[in-house]
Design an enzyme around this catalytic site. Structure first.
Site, PDB file in Angstrom:
ATOM      1  N   ASP A 151       0.881  -1.174   0.000  1.00  0.00           N
ATOM      2  CA  ASP A 151       0.000   0.000   0.000  1.00  0.00           C
ATOM      3  C   ASP A 151       0.920   1.226   0.000  1.00  0.00           C
ATOM      4  O   ASP A 151       2.140   1.098   0.153  1.00  0.00           O
ATOM      5  CB  ASP A 151      -0.912  -0.012   1.237  1.00  0.00           C
ATOM      6  CG  ASP A 151      -1.879   1.176   1.260  1.00  0.00           C
ATOM      7  OD1 ASP A 151      -2.321   1.610   0.180  1.00  0.00           O
ATOM      8  OD2 ASP A 151      -2.191   1.680   2.357  1.00  0.00           O
ATOM      9  N   SER A 152       0.311   2.407  -0.116  1.00  0.00           N
ATOM     10  CA  SER A 152       1.114   3.635  -0.044  1.00  0.00           C
ATOM     11  C   SER A 152       1.566   3.922   1.387  1.00  0.00           C
ATOM     12  O   SER A 152       2.415   4.790   1.593  1.00  0.00           O
ATOM     13  CB  SER A 152       0.280   4.807  -0.546  1.00  0.00           C
ATOM     14  OG  SER A 152      -0.832   4.999   0.311  1.00  0.00           O
ATOM     15  N   TYR A 167      -0.990   8.210  -2.778  1.00  0.00           N
ATOM     16  CA  TYR A 167      -1.120   7.861  -4.191  1.00  0.00           C
ATOM     17  C   TYR A 167      -2.313   8.590  -4.834  1.00  0.00           C
ATOM     18  O   TYR A 167      -2.339   8.823  -6.031  1.00  0.00           O
ATOM     19  CB  TYR A 167      -1.389   6.359  -4.363  1.00  0.00           C
ATOM     20  CG  TYR A 167      -0.204   5.436  -4.194  1.00  0.00           C
ATOM     21  CD1 TYR A 167       1.064   5.903  -3.858  1.00  0.00           C
ATOM     22  CD2 TYR A 167      -0.373   4.057  -4.384  1.00  0.00           C
ATOM     23  CE1 TYR A 167       2.133   5.022  -3.707  1.00  0.00           C
ATOM     24  CE2 TYR A 167       0.691   3.179  -4.242  1.00  0.00           C
ATOM     25  CZ  TYR A 167       1.933   3.658  -3.904  1.00  0.00           C
ATOM     26  OH  TYR A 167       2.984   2.774  -3.761  1.00  0.00           O
ATOM     27  N   GLY A 168      -3.316   8.885  -3.995  1.00  0.00           N
ATOM     28  CA  GLY A 168      -4.626   9.313  -4.493  1.00  0.00           C
ATOM     29  C   GLY A 168      -4.661  10.565  -5.337  1.00  0.00           C
ATOM     30  O   GLY A 168      -5.620  10.789  -6.073  1.00  0.00           O
ATOM     31  N   CYS A 194      -4.730  -1.642  -1.646  1.00  0.00           N
ATOM     32  CA  CYS A 194      -4.889  -0.217  -1.928  1.00  0.00           C
ATOM     33  C   CYS A 194      -5.879  -0.072  -3.079  1.00  0.00           C
ATOM     34  O   CYS A 194      -5.648  -0.621  -4.162  1.00  0.00           O
ATOM     35  CB  CYS A 194      -3.525   0.331  -2.330  1.00  0.00           C
ATOM     36  SG  CYS A 194      -3.549   2.031  -2.906  1.00  0.00           S
ATOM     37  N   ASN A 195      -6.963   0.630  -2.833  1.00  0.00           N
ATOM     38  CA  ASN A 195      -7.976   0.814  -3.889  1.00  0.00           C
ATOM     39  C   ASN A 195      -7.422   1.628  -5.059  1.00  0.00           C
ATOM     40  O   ASN A 195      -7.736   1.371  -6.216  1.00  0.00           O
ATOM     41  CB  ASN A 195      -9.196   1.559  -3.338  1.00  0.00           C
ATOM     42  CG  ASN A 195      -9.945   0.765  -2.288  1.00  0.00           C
ATOM     43  OD1 ASN A 195     -10.972   0.180  -2.559  1.00  0.00           O
ATOM     44  ND2 ASN A 195      -9.422   0.724  -1.086  1.00  0.00           N
ATOM     45  N   THR A 196      -6.594   2.621  -4.735  1.00  0.00           N
ATOM     46  CA  THR A 196      -6.061   3.511  -5.775  1.00  0.00           C
ATOM     47  C   THR A 196      -5.149   2.723  -6.725  1.00  0.00           C
ATOM     48  O   THR A 196      -5.249   2.862  -7.951  1.00  0.00           O
ATOM     49  CB  THR A 196      -5.288   4.679  -5.123  1.00  0.00           C
ATOM     50  OG1 THR A 196      -6.083   5.228  -4.079  1.00  0.00           O
ATOM     51  CG2 THR A 196      -4.952   5.746  -6.132  1.00  0.00           C
ATOM     52  N   GLU A 248      -2.161   8.783   8.078  1.00  0.00           N
ATOM     53  CA  GLU A 248      -0.768   8.358   7.957  1.00  0.00           C
ATOM     54  C   GLU A 248       0.112   9.019   9.029  1.00  0.00           C
ATOM     55  O   GLU A 248       0.922   8.362   9.667  1.00  0.00           O
ATOM     56  CB  GLU A 248      -0.301   8.773   6.558  1.00  0.00           C
ATOM     57  CG  GLU A 248       0.933   8.119   6.047  1.00  0.00           C
ATOM     58  CD  GLU A 248       0.785   6.625   5.813  1.00  0.00           C
ATOM     59  OE1 GLU A 248       1.810   5.977   5.923  1.00  0.00           O
ATOM     60  OE2 GLU A 248      -0.320   6.090   5.558  1.00  0.00           O
ATOM     61  N   CYS A 292     -11.148   3.290   0.267  1.00  0.00           N
ATOM     62  CA  CYS A 292      -9.722   3.527   0.534  1.00  0.00           C
ATOM     63  C   CYS A 292      -9.397   2.774   1.823  1.00  0.00           C
ATOM     64  O   CYS A 292     -10.098   2.947   2.834  1.00  0.00           O
ATOM     65  CB  CYS A 292      -9.458   5.017   0.712  1.00  0.00           C
ATOM     66  SG  CYS A 292      -7.774   5.392   1.287  1.00  0.00           S
ATOM     67  N   THR A 293      -8.354   1.938   1.766  1.00  0.00           N
ATOM     68  CA  THR A 293      -8.076   1.089   2.933  1.00  0.00           C
ATOM     69  C   THR A 293      -7.675   1.910   4.167  1.00  0.00           C
ATOM     70  O   THR A 293      -7.880   1.467   5.298  1.00  0.00           O
ATOM     71  CB  THR A 293      -6.986   0.046   2.606  1.00  0.00           C
ATOM     72  OG1 THR A 293      -5.856   0.716   2.009  1.00  0.00           O
ATOM     73  CG2 THR A 293      -7.494  -1.003   1.649  1.00  0.00           C
ATOM     74  N   HIS A 294      -7.107   3.095   3.946  1.00  0.00           N
ATOM     75  CA  HIS A 294      -6.767   3.945   5.099  1.00  0.00           C
ATOM     76  C   HIS A 294      -8.003   4.265   5.953  1.00  0.00           C
ATOM     77  O   HIS A 294      -7.899   4.403   7.172  1.00  0.00           O
ATOM     78  CB  HIS A 294      -6.153   5.273   4.626  1.00  0.00           C
ATOM     79  CG  HIS A 294      -4.691   5.201   4.294  1.00  0.00           C
ATOM     80  ND1 HIS A 294      -4.225   4.615   3.155  1.00  0.00           N
ATOM     81  CD2 HIS A 294      -3.606   5.652   4.972  1.00  0.00           C
ATOM     82  CE1 HIS A 294      -2.898   4.707   3.132  1.00  0.00           C
ATOM     83  NE2 HIS A 294      -2.502   5.335   4.218  1.00  0.00           N
TER      84      HIS A 294
END
Ligand code: DGL
Length: 258
Positions: A9-10, A41-42, A72-74, A151, A183-185
């Site tokens: 993921d980012s 990334y978004g 990561c969806n993005t 983050e 978004c996984t975040h």
């Protein structure tokens, strides 16, 4: 097969998948890459997202991973095809749960909170287009600043509450009865989201179907680890160390250049 499962993921978002996956697959070892030097990334270009995704994938292959999880969806919505072209191991991504939301909605209004590049991706647009036939409206909101806040843990709970309230209120007013977190975040701020949402609006669970799909893929490809040998969970970052609040006690956190 004892080789590890590779996840990227980012940043910390994909840990929400790893946390559940390690419970479901306790025999497995994991290597997790948090590409936090390039986070978020978004708001990057599709070209950059593909570049980062291929770089992360190559590193996971170099680290001997038997399967790649794009947590990561993005990255999934912008790069999964390119990743699959690059490697011979199975590749599983995370997409916003539009289809389960379509099956669920009675009010024919769905809310989606996701990153800019997920919402503008071809994969997302194609999935959304299918809904025309169902007469369902999708109300989108970009989660500006949320990934950075999660983050870096740079916002207080009350600051996050007011940002989220301003994002969610327009959707609530459009009579949505379910919300998709794309978004996984955002899994790390579910408690605040649930506090804001009226009780009649549910959150679509995207993690449970994906972890089941990962387990089934390991079984069908005959790469699941059936032995009880000692497993490990290695988390690598390439910028600042990930905040310890996100770490479980069996996670080994280290810097790695990738
Ligand atoms: N966790 C990510 C996602 O699911 C990354 C978001 C970002 O880096 O902007 O989309």
């Amino acid at each position: 097969m004892k080789k590890p499962i590779g996840i990227f993921d980012s940043g910390v978002g994909g840990l929400s998948i790893l946390n559940r996956l390690k419970e479901l697959l306790p025999n497995e070892s994991f290597v997790y890459l948090a590409d936090n030097i390039n986070c978020p990334y978004g708001n990057k270009s599709k070209k950059e997202i593909i570049f980062f995704s291929l770089k992360n994938t190559s590193k996971l292959i170099e680290l001997n991973c038997k399967i790649i999880i794009v947590a990561c969806n993005t990255a999934t919505t912008n790069a999964i095809q390119k990743i699959r072209e690059r490697v011979s191991v199975p590749v599983i991504g995370i997409e916003p749960g539009i289809k389960p939301a379509i099956n669920y909605t009675k009010t024919k209004n769905i809310g989606v909170l996701a990153t800019e590049k997920t919402l503008s991706s071809k994969l997302f647009l194609e999935t959304s287009k299918e809904n025309k036939t169902h007469n369902i409206k999708i109300h989108e909101q970009i989660g500006y600043e949320l990934v950075n806040a999660i983050e870096k843990r740079s916002f207080s709970r009350s600051e996050l509450f007011s940002i989220l309230k301003s994002y969610l209120t327009p959707m609530i007013n459009k009579n949505i009865d379910c919300l998709v977190l794309g978004c996984t975040h955002y899994n790390f701020i579910i408690d605040i989201i649930e506090e804001i949402l009226p009780k009649n609006i549910i959150l679509i669970d995207t993690i449970t179907p994906v972890i089941k799909h990962i387990k089934n893929t390991l079984i069908s490809n005959e790469i699941i680890n059936n032995s009880n040998s000692k497993s490990y969970i290695h988390i690598f970052y390439n910028n600042n160390p990930l905040p310890k609040e996100y770490m479980k006690k069996d996670y080994v956190l280290n810097y790695l250049k990738f």
